[in-house]
Design an enzyme around this catalytic site. Structure first.
Site, PDB file in Angstrom:
ATOM      1  CG  ASP A  27      -2.030   0.993   1.142  1.00  0.00           C
ATOM      2  OD1 ASP A  27      -2.304   1.484   0.030  1.00  0.00           O
ATOM      3  OD2 ASP A  27      -2.637   1.299   2.186  1.00  0.00           O
ATOM      4  N   GLY A  28       0.371   2.296  -0.637  1.00  0.00           N
ATOM      5  CA  GLY A  28       1.019   3.601  -0.574  1.00  0.00           C
ATOM      6  C   GLY A  28       1.637   4.092  -1.873  1.00  0.00           C
ATOM      7  CD1 TRP A  32       7.273   6.890  -2.212  1.00  0.00           C
ATOM      8  CD2 TRP A  32       6.968   7.180  -4.416  1.00  0.00           C
ATOM      9  NE1 TRP A  32       8.520   6.991  -2.789  1.00  0.00           N
ATOM     10  CE2 TRP A  32       8.355   7.172  -4.146  1.00  0.00           C
ATOM     11  CE3 TRP A  32       6.537   7.343  -5.728  1.00  0.00           C
ATOM     12  CZ2 TRP A  32       9.312   7.322  -5.146  1.00  0.00           C
ATOM     13  CZ3 TRP A  32       7.490   7.504  -6.724  1.00  0.00           C
ATOM     14  CH2 TRP A  32       8.857   7.485  -6.425  1.00  0.00           C
ATOM     15  NE  ARG A  40      -4.208   6.795  -7.133  1.00  0.00           N
ATOM     16  CZ  ARG A  40      -4.165   6.462  -5.844  1.00  0.00           C
ATOM     17  NH1 ARG A  40      -3.976   7.378  -4.912  1.00  0.00           N
ATOM     18  NH2 ARG A  40      -4.303   5.199  -5.477  1.00  0.00           N
ATOM     19  CG  HIS A  44       0.422   1.998  -9.209  1.00  0.00           C
ATOM     20  ND1 HIS A  44       0.063   1.318  -8.067  1.00  0.00           N
ATOM     21  CD2 HIS A  44      -0.585   2.880  -9.456  1.00  0.00           C
ATOM     22  CE1 HIS A  44      -1.108   1.760  -7.639  1.00  0.00           C
ATOM     23  NE2 HIS A  44      -1.518   2.710  -8.463  1.00  0.00           N
ATOM     24  CD  GLU A  74     -12.948  -5.448  -2.619  1.00  0.00           C
ATOM     25  OE1 GLU A  74     -11.718  -5.655  -2.612  1.00  0.00           O
ATOM     26  OE2 GLU A  74     -13.802  -6.329  -2.353  1.00  0.00           O
ATOM     27  CG  LEU A 138      10.134 -17.080  -3.099  1.00  0.00           C
ATOM     28  CD1 LEU A 138       9.754 -17.182  -1.629  1.00  0.00           C
ATOM     29  CD2 LEU A 138      10.695 -15.699  -3.428  1.00  0.00           C
ATOM     30  NE  ARG A 199      -8.429   0.087   4.570  1.00  0.00           N
ATOM     31  CZ  ARG A 199      -8.239   1.388   4.760  1.00  0.00           C
ATOM     32  NH1 ARG A 199      -8.443   1.929   5.952  1.00  0.00           N
ATOM     33  NH2 ARG A 199      -7.857   2.171   3.757  1.00  0.00           N
TER      34      ARG A 199
END
Length: 254
Positions: A27-28, A32, A40, A44, A74, A138, A199
């Site tokens: 998140d963020g 940022w 925005r 990303h 969402e 991994l 959350r």
């Protein structure tokens, strides 16, 4: 929950107590970018570098599975320009990173309802999964168009269809069987959330039942080895009781 990084010096985690499964809510990115007067989507793009760092750190520290929350069910409600830009970024990242994942023995998987993604994204996902399917290192799981409620409802539908077909008796349905029908089948040991929100945002609702939760105000593009190390330090300072008393846990360990 850990809201602040008490110490980010790093290097103190006990290598014998590494969480097998780490999940991260990344998140963020948008905040940022906005702090820097950028769109925005620039956040990303910057966040892709942090994904690389997290994968490398997880591999170096013996973490068996890293599950990243890339795009929730969402998130389609966000501005169309941001969503379309994310789809382009996702396709670009898959095309550019698949060879590196394969060469580093990483198993790649995407979980979620992929039917809504553009065809080229679905094709890139399938190609990346196929190229890494035989690896043994991994396990990198990316949750895209994913929601915890969707995951549980999907598992319930799978079991209901088996019951209707006669291959499964309803009375035989239990927690283990439902868990094995989820898109992500193993529990999370440590959940990390960047950006400071407290959350879980409909992420791995079933799998987080007994997870330790580390929350940092660090925005995802600034996430690095020091923050990941701080999360491991926090995890190793926790006593995982799973319903037992502290005395019972200590007796088992002794």
């Amino acid at each position: 929950m850990q809201n602040e990084l008490n110490s980010i010096a790093g290097g103190s985690a006990d290598s014998t107590r590494i969480p097998a499964h780490v999940a991260i809510i990344m998140d963020g990115n948008g905040r940022w970018a906005q702090k820097r007067g950028q769109m925005r989507l620039a956040g990303h793009r910057a966040g892709v570098k942090s994904v690389r760092k997290a994968i490398e750190f997880a591999g170096q520290h013996g973490i068996k599975q890293l599950t990243l929350f890339a795009f929730s069910s969402e998130n389609w409600k966000r501005p169309e320009t941001e969503v379309s830009g994310l789809m382009e970024l996702f396709s670009w990242a898959l095309s550019n990173e698949t060879k590196n994942l394969a060469e580093n023995n990483i198993v790649f998987q995407v979980v979620g309802d992929l039917s809504r993604f553009p065809e080229k994204v679905q094709t890139a996902i399938a190609a990346a999964e196929k190229a890494t399917a035989e690896n043994s290192g991994l396990r990198l799981v990316v949750a895209a168009n994913y929601g915890g409620r969707w995951d549980i409802a999907r598992a319930a539908r799978i079991l209901a269809e088996r019951a209707l077909s006669g291959s499964l008796a309803p009375q035989d349905i239990n927690e283990d069987l439902l868990a094995s029908s989820l898109a992500v089948t193993n529990d999370v040991d440590l959940l990390i959330r960047t950006g400071g929100e407290h959350r879980i945002s409909n992420f791995l609702l079933w799998q987080l039942a007994y997870s330790e939760i580390f929350i940092t105000d660090v925005l995802w593009p600034d996430f690095d080895d020091r923050v990941f190390q701080a999360a491991l330090d926090y995890y190793q300072g926790r006593e995982r009781r799973f319903g037992l008393t502290s005395e019972q846990v200590q007796k088992r360990q002794g």
